[in-house]
Design an enzyme around this catalytic site. Structure first.
Site, PDB file in Angstrom:
ATOM      1  N   GLY A 273       0.804  -1.221   0.000  1.00 31.91           N
ATOM      2  CA  GLY A 273       0.000   0.000   0.000  1.00 31.91           C
ATOM      3  C   GLY A 273       0.836   1.270   0.000  1.00 31.91           C
ATOM      4  N   GLU A 310       0.626   6.034   7.543  1.00 30.09           N
ATOM      5  CA  GLU A 310       2.025   6.358   7.232  1.00 30.09           C
ATOM      6  C   GLU A 310       2.461   7.604   7.997  1.00 30.09           C
ATOM      7  OE1 GLU A 310       3.304   3.883   5.927  1.00 30.09           O
ATOM      8  OE2 GLU A 310       1.500   3.012   5.046  1.00 30.09           O
ATOM      9  N   HIS A 313       3.277   6.735  11.576  1.00 25.53           N
ATOM     10  CA  HIS A 313       4.565   6.056  11.719  1.00 25.53           C
ATOM     11  C   HIS A 313       5.702   7.027  12.019  1.00 25.53           C
ATOM     12  CE1 HIS A 313       4.228   1.793  11.079  1.00 25.53           C
ATOM     13  NE2 HIS A 313       3.759   1.860   9.840  1.00 25.53           N
TER      14      HIS A 313
HETATM   15  N1  B3K Z   1       6.003  -0.544   6.640  1.00 20.31           N
HETATM   16  C1  B3K Z   1       5.438  -0.747   5.327  1.00 20.31           C
HETATM   17  C2  B3K Z   1       5.366  -2.177   4.932  1.00 20.31           C
HETATM   18  C3  B3K Z   1       6.648  -2.716   4.406  1.00 20.31           C
HETATM   19  C4  B3K Z   1       6.447  -4.074   3.810  1.00 20.31           C
HETATM   20  C5  B3K Z   1       7.741  -4.719   3.423  1.00 20.31           C
HETATM   21  N2  B3K Z   1       7.536  -5.957   2.739  1.00 20.31           N
HETATM   22  C6  B3K Z   1       4.101  -0.112   5.193  1.00 20.31           C
HETATM   23  C7  B3K Z   1       3.358   0.108   6.438  1.00 20.31           C
HETATM   24  O1  B3K Z   1       3.041  -0.788   7.177  1.00 20.31           O
HETATM   25  O2  B3K Z   1       3.084   1.237   6.745  1.00 20.31           O
HETATM   26 ZN    ZN Z   2       2.702   0.384   8.884  1.00 18.98          ZN
END
Ligand code: B3K
Ligand code: ZN
Length: 868
Positions: A273, A310, A313
């Site tokens: 995504g 996002e 995060h």
């Molecule tokens: N942290 C990324 C996902 C990464 C996947 C790697 N195969 C997106 C998310 O969870 O925000």
């Molecule tokens: Zn994430």
């Protein structure tokens, strides 16, 4: 093995990496300066300030991860490295004889246009971009590719100014300029130390859409969305969602954005995504670009939630990251919980919570019950990319939600803030997080750690005992978690049970005093059993697990009549919805045995709901919608897929007939105004049912609606028509294609509804794969056809030819993009639950594929199911 690879970095996927083997890194990288000369052959020069950690063996070599790199040179402290000090290993190399501190300079070449795995630096359409989580950075330059090595990055990008006018990296742009050979450059400094999985760079010819934001502290932030030229008009919704998310994090947690610019790049080719790279998110374009003409309301809501995810995060993941990949849920479960709470606040709490519950039950519960069941914090893996799962994400979020329920909103806020303060700029563990919450709340939450370690979905049985002579009712709760692969014995878990007791009038009676009681309507079960004595003059009906207060399967001793009462009387929207799901499941089970006697109670309940004027149409739409097929599937131990589908079809047709009156009224409305999403949802559910009856008038209505300017309405009509084998469907598919053939995201949906159609045969799927617009390199297009076929078109997928085609598809994908192949593998490893001959046929197809599987990703998935 005792080097820095242990429990941290890839070794080509041939060996197990175990959580118990974790060792702190021997070396750290304090600062790295990258110079990237972007081209079809990109040359990356890296200068790393390396320092041995205190206590590390001075003789120990430095391990640098490096995969698929052409190493051109390596120098230590500006001198070439003697050949005997460089030892190559699987997935990297060792450097021997290093002083405590040194400068290592490497130069290597990479080829973004040949990178079909979409991991590392790769071409997405005409632009180049990166995906580094989990181990993509070591496909760009040699590095200590583990999340507990945090470095400060400076990046200088140089490229042809015409082909790549936009050059982006993390942090602030501190310099830019032109060179005299038609090339130009930018220099980026990221002031925050970060693990290399958060590194990002982008080079391309992209349009910039600017927005702004002012933090509550008064600091201006530039919001920059980079999209394909021509898509500039499609970012308003994402931009607004970003502003809302920024405001929400300030208001709820006092967290303010920490750089001057927040950049989002929309990529056509992206494995998942989106990705939270510091200050430079890279998104699948399907989760950025939207207008009411081209995107459905569901997509709008998904954009809101992923943009927020996002963004959130930036603190939970970036400012405080994970010590190792076993702790993945530390950032993912927590950040999903945060995005869920945000969506509940901005999109409506009850409907959002039911959506979350529906998704958990449709996707995570099956994972917990299948061959790849694993704890939220796994013990071992071969390929970490296989562990970005609904269990780590969604079940992880449920654990955070349970702790939140236990300690309450304000202690949770305080605990989260103190976790972020204590661990800022470092890599943490799940224990660190639970500890911070416990301290803030003054409550020992350690019991919840068991949820992180134990796979499988607990069953919560509830049994009522009515003792009229004592004037009391006794409620017996019992929890039990079935064995999962590698975990035969399970322990009891703390289960928050939010509940109400309803009397015969539907009034709520208070819960009795009990040591397990935590609040007006909350019990905390900590042992295998819990008994509650309730003084009452009549038997009471317990409405349990309100708001799905724990990720468990409720096994209540409810009669059909009880379920009907809950569906109408319960105050909690989730409990009402769940009661209807149970009525659906009962009716379906009976239909599987050619017994239609349990349709009646379901239909009566649905009719009562349809007859009441809907207060919240989105909620009514959810109550009336058919259950998720994958959840229904989970209700059986062994399945004949053809009977399953036939019974599902009969169930839906019976609902359509019984509710024909109100459905017709709703289906014919045309709710196009913005903000009418609830009405559209109900209109679409209604049309979907009515199309099953195939009257000329409804077929004509749907045929017209396929051309509606509102995509939510158009797409539902197209989808509904594709459930019929009619001339209108053929015409609609052709017309829709002509209208949207140049819009990749809409065309993805066109592919998906056809592959999902019960009338699309295996040959039909084959034809979609051979369509001139099909693109094996584009994950969105691949998922549109392949995932829709396997997850929705069950009558054709479950056939020898269907399995064979599917295995061929996976084999082909495995050679170009192993992550996508492994993610799509799940439908082919469900054979333990299938009746014969399907079970044997699917197992044979999986076994044959295993013999041809090239990547550790796909091998690990298949091995989980084929181990015997
Ligand atoms: N942290 C990324 C996902 C990464 C996947 C790697 N195969 C997106 C998310 O969870 O925000
Ligand atoms: Zn994430």
């Amino acid at each position: 093995m005792a080097d820095d690879r242990t429990a941290a970095t890839p070794d080509g996927g041939t060996e197990w990496i175990r959580r118990a083997d974790y060792q702190p890194p021997r070396y750290r990288i304090n600062r790295v300066e990258l110079a990237v000369d972007v081209d079809a052959r990109t040359v990356v020069t890296s200068r790393m300030q390396i320092e041995r950690n205190a206590g590390a063996d001075p003789e120990a070599p430095l391990w640098l991860d490096a995969r698929d790199l052409e190493l051109l040179s390596i120098r230590v402290d500006d001198a070439p490295l003697a050949a005997d000090r460089l030892v190559h290993g699987n997935g990297g190399f060792w450097v021997h004889g290093l002083p405590t501190q040194c400068l290592i300079e490497t130069q290597c070449a990479i080829h973004p246009e040949q990178n079909t795995a979409l991991e590392g630096f790769y071409a997405s359409g005409p632009m180049y971009c990166t995906q580094c989580e989990a181990h993509g950075f070591s496909r760009i330059t040699p590095f200590i590719d583990r999340p507990d090595v945090l470095a400060r990055f400076q990046v200088r990008l140089t490229a042809d100014a015409t082909r790549f006018p936009v050059l982006l990296a993390n942090g602030d742009c501190i310099e830019r300029g032109t060179l005299d050979d038609g090339r130009h450059f930018t220099v980026w400094e990221d002031p925050f130390p970060k693990p290399c999985y958060l590194f990002a760079m982008v080079a391309g010819d992209l349009a910039l859409v600017r927005g702004d934001y002012r933090t509550s502290e008064g600091r201006p932030i530039a919001l920059e969305f980079y999209v394909d030229h021509g898509s500039e008009g499609l970012v308003d919704h994402a931009m607004e969602a970003l502003r809302q998310a920024m405001r929400w994090d300030e208001e709820c947690f006092g967290l303010h954005y920490d750089l001057d610019t927040y950049m989002v790049v929309a990529a056509r080719a992206f494995n998942m995504g989106a990705m939270e790279n510091k200050g430079l998110n890279i998104f699948n374009s399907s989760l950025v670009l939207a207008s009411t003409r081209t995107a459905t309301d569901t997509t709008f809501d998904a954009i809101t939630s992923v943009i927020a995810h996002e963004y959130f995060h930036n603190y939970t993941g970036n400012r405080v990251t994970c010590r190792d990949w076993f702790q993945l849920s530390l950032k993912e479960g927590l950040t999903v919980f945060r995005d869920q709470r945000f969506s509940e606040d901005v999109l409506g709490a009850s409907v959002q919570r039911i959506e979350q519950a529906r998704a958990l039950r449709a996707v995570q519960f099956p994972e917990d019950a299948g061959p790849t069941a694993h704890p939220v914090r796994p013990d071992a893996y071969k390929e970490v990319n296989n562990f970005y799962t609904p269990t780590v994400y969604e079940k992880g979020a449920e654990i955070v939600r349970m702790m939140h329920a236990r300690i309450g909103e304000s202690a949770f806020r305080e605990g989260l803030r103190s976790y972020l303060q204590q661990h800022d700029g470092t890599a943490a563990t799940i224990e660190d997080f639970v500890q911070a919450l416990s301290t803030a709340a003054g409550v020992d939450l350690d019991g919840f750690l068991a949820w992180y370690g134990q796979a499988g979905t607990p069953r919560l049985a509830v049994r009522r005992e009515w003792l009229p002579e004592q004037g009391r009712m006794r409620l017996h709760f019992n929890q039990h978690t079935p064995a999962t692969p590698g975990q035969p014995d399970k322990q009891p878990l703390p289960i928050p049970i939010r509940m109400q007791l309803l009397d015969g009038e539907g009034e709520v009676r208070p819960l009795p005093a009990h040591p397990a009681r935590q609040g007006d309507d909350l019990l905390l079960m900590t042992e295998a059993t819990l008994t509650l004595d309730i003084d009452s003059d009549e038997p009471l009906l317990p409405a349990c697990l309100m708001g799905l207060s724990a990720p468990v399967i409720l096994q209540g001793d409810y009669s059909t009549l009880d379920l009907q009462r809950l569906a109408v009387q319960a105050g909690d929207p989730y409990v009402r919805w769940d009661a209807l799901q149970q009525l659906h499941a009962q009716a379906h089970r009976a239909l599987m045995a050619d017994d239609d006697s349990l349709l009646e109670p379901l239909l009566v309940s649905l009719q009562r709901i349809a007859a009441a004027p809907p207060e919240d149409e989105a909620f009514t739409a959810m109550l009336l919608a058919p259950p998720a097929m994958s959840w229904l599937w989970e209700q059986y131990d062994t399945l004949d897929p053809q009977r399953f589908m036939a019974a599902f079809q009969s169930l839906k047709t019976a609902v359509a007939r019984a509710l024909c009156g109100p459905l017709s009224v709703w289906a014919q409305r045309n709710p196009i105004a913005p903000g009418r999403a609830g009405q559209r949802a109900l209109t679409n559910v209604a049309l979907g049912y009515l199309l099953l009856l195939q009257s000329d008038a409804v077929l004509a209505l749907a045929r017209r609606r396929v051309c509606d300017d509102n995509m939510t309405l158009a797409m539902a009509a197209l989808q509904g028509l594709n459930q019929t084998a009619t001339g209108e469907c053929t015409l609609a598919n052709a017309a829709f294609y002509e209208r949207w053939r140049d819009d990749a995201l809409v065309l993805d949906r066109w592919f998906a509804v056809q592959a999902a159609s019960p009338h699309c045969t295996v040959e039909g799927v084959q034809q979609l794969l051979e369509h001139p617009d099909f693109d094996w390199q584009n994950p969105n297009r691949v998922r549109a056809v392949v995932a829709s076929f396997a997850r929705e078109n069950l009558s054709h997928f479950h056939s020898e030819a269907g399995y064979a085609l599917y295995a061929d598809i996976l084999q082909r994908l495995d050679r170009s993009n192993p992550q996508i192949a492994a993610r799509l593998c799940r439908p082919l490893i469900g054979f333990a639950r299938l009746a014969e001959p399907w079970s044997g046929q699917q197992r044979a197809a999986a076994r044959a594929l295993r013999a041809r599987a090239a990547s550790p990703n796909l091998q690990e998935m298949l091995d989980a199911a084929l181990h015997d």
